[in-house]
Design a protein around this motif. Structure first.
Motif, short mmCIF file in Angstrom:
data_model
loop_
_atom_site.label_atom_id
_atom_site.label_comp_id
_atom_site.label_asym_id
_atom_site.label_seq_id
_atom_site.Cartn_x
_atom_site.Cartn_y
_atom_site.Cartn_z
N VAL A 128 0.84 -1.20 0.00
CA VAL A 128 0.00 0.00 0.00
C VAL A 128 0.87 1.25 0.00
O VAL A 128 0.56 2.24 -0.69
N SER A 129 1.98 1.22 0.73
CA SER A 129 2.89 2.37 0.78
C SER A 129 3.46 2.69 -0.59
O SER A 129 3.55 3.86 -0.98
N VAL A 130 3.86 1.65 -1.32
CA VAL A 130 4.39 1.85 -2.67
C VAL A 130 3.31 2.45 -3.58
O VAL A 130 3.57 3.41 -4.33
N LEU A 131 2.09 1.92 -3.49
CA LEU A 131 1.01 2.41 -4.35
C LEU A 131 0.65 3.86 -4.00
O LEU A 131 0.43 4.68 -4.90
N VAL A 132 0.60 4.17 -2.70
CA VAL A 132 0.26 5.53 -2.29
C VAL A 132 1.34 6.51 -2.74
O VAL A 132 1.03 7.60 -3.23
N MET A 133 2.61 6.11 -2.61
CA MET A 133 3.69 6.98 -3.05
C MET A 133 3.65 7.18 -4.56
O MET A 133 3.98 8.26 -5.07
#
Length: 306
Positions: free
Chosen positions: A13-18
């Motif tokens: 999720v962190s990668v997608l949000v970034m």
């Protein structure tokens, strides 16, 4: 580890949000929505919930909201990585880099709203955001144990190839900066043709203005990057057949940079279609993140030789 915090979903999720933050910033620039909330930050028009909604305000406000969500996820990811994955020696460095570059990109974003800035300074924003995304991507790879799955601890990258990766990494940042400068100078459609500014008079450089030189300079640098990446791919397949992981990984990188070039041309042919332009930003982001992983592998390989 807290049962409510699952490292792998958090990393994904962190990668997608970034990535949404990165693409959202590009959308703000491409739609001219940087001042959609006026000279007000972090509030929009001095209000927590703005009343007079415009298209530009919606784009800028949405970007700020996504960035706010990213702060939460990146913060949690940094905590989890530092607390539970510090046995991998690069983890602490990547956590520090993630936090530092996230703060830098946020400050540059705020500065662009609060103060009048030159195009040269604004262009730095995308490059710093790109590094921030790459560090989060690398932390995610550590949490997903990509190294263990592909046995990269046994990987030995020859010095000549490592030097190529280092050079491409630095040069890619320069190309990215030139592309960001094209956007902030509003030079995306300064040239009506592709690959030359005017295909009927390809070498008539005397009639080119500043914006056209910026556009053509970016095209030239991007073209050289494409040739460099494809040339290295051919070299790997010809001389390092046993390096399967490196060959396959660089093949993916080559596909990404090829799509990047194609989309760059389509930006011109479609008169700067927003979807095409955002995909252009997406693929260079993915290429840079993968390239950063090769830099990490090169660093590890070099340490083994010391």
């Amino acid at each position: 580890m807290n049962k409510w915090i699952k490292p792998k979903p958090l990393a994904l999720v962190s990668v997608l949000v970034m990535l949404f933050v990165l693409i959202g910033g590009a959308l703000v620039t491409k739609t001219g929505s940087g001042l959609g909330c006026g000279r007000s930050w972090p509030l929009c028009e001095g209000q927590l919930i703005p009343k007079n909604i415009t298209f530009e305000l919606l784009i800028e406000f949405s970007h700020r909201m996504v960035t706010g969500v990213a702060i939460i996820f990146v913060g949690l990811l940094s905590y989890v990585a530092w607390r539970h994955y510090q046995h991998i020696k690069e983890t602490k460095f990547l956590v520090v880099m993630t936090i530092v570059f996230f703060i830098l990109q946020s400050l540059l974003g705020a500065g662009a709203v609060l103060f009048e800035q030159t195009s040269l300074i604004k262009a730095l924003h995308f490059g710093i955001s790109l590094v921030s995304f790459a560090t989060v991507f690398l932390l995610a790879l550590i949490i997903f144990d990509v190294d263990g799955k592909f046995h990269t601890d046994q990987l030995k990258i020859p010095k000549k190839i490592r030097t190529q990766f280092y050079g491409i990494f630095i040069y890619t940042l320069i190309v990215v900066y030139s592309g960001a400068l094209v956007r902030h100078k509003e030079s995306s459609l300064a040239c009506v043709d592709w690959p030359f500014c005017y295909n009927q008079e390809p070498f008539n450089f005397g009639n080119l203005g500043t914006e056209q030189w910026i556009q053509m300079g970016h095209r030239l640098m991007a073209g050289l990057l494409f040739i460099w990446v494809i040339g290295l791919l051919l070299h790997l397949y010809r001389n390092y057949k046993e390096k399967v992981f490196i060959k396959n990984g660089w093949f993916i990188a080559s596909i990404l940079i090829t799509l990047q070039v194609i989309l760059g041309a389509l930006v011109i042919f479609t008169l700067k279609n927003t979807t095409i332009a955002l995909m252009h930003a997406l693929f260079i982001s993915l290429f840079f993140a993968l390239l950063s992983y090769f830099i990490l592998l090169s660093y590890r390989s070099a340490k083994k030789e010391d």
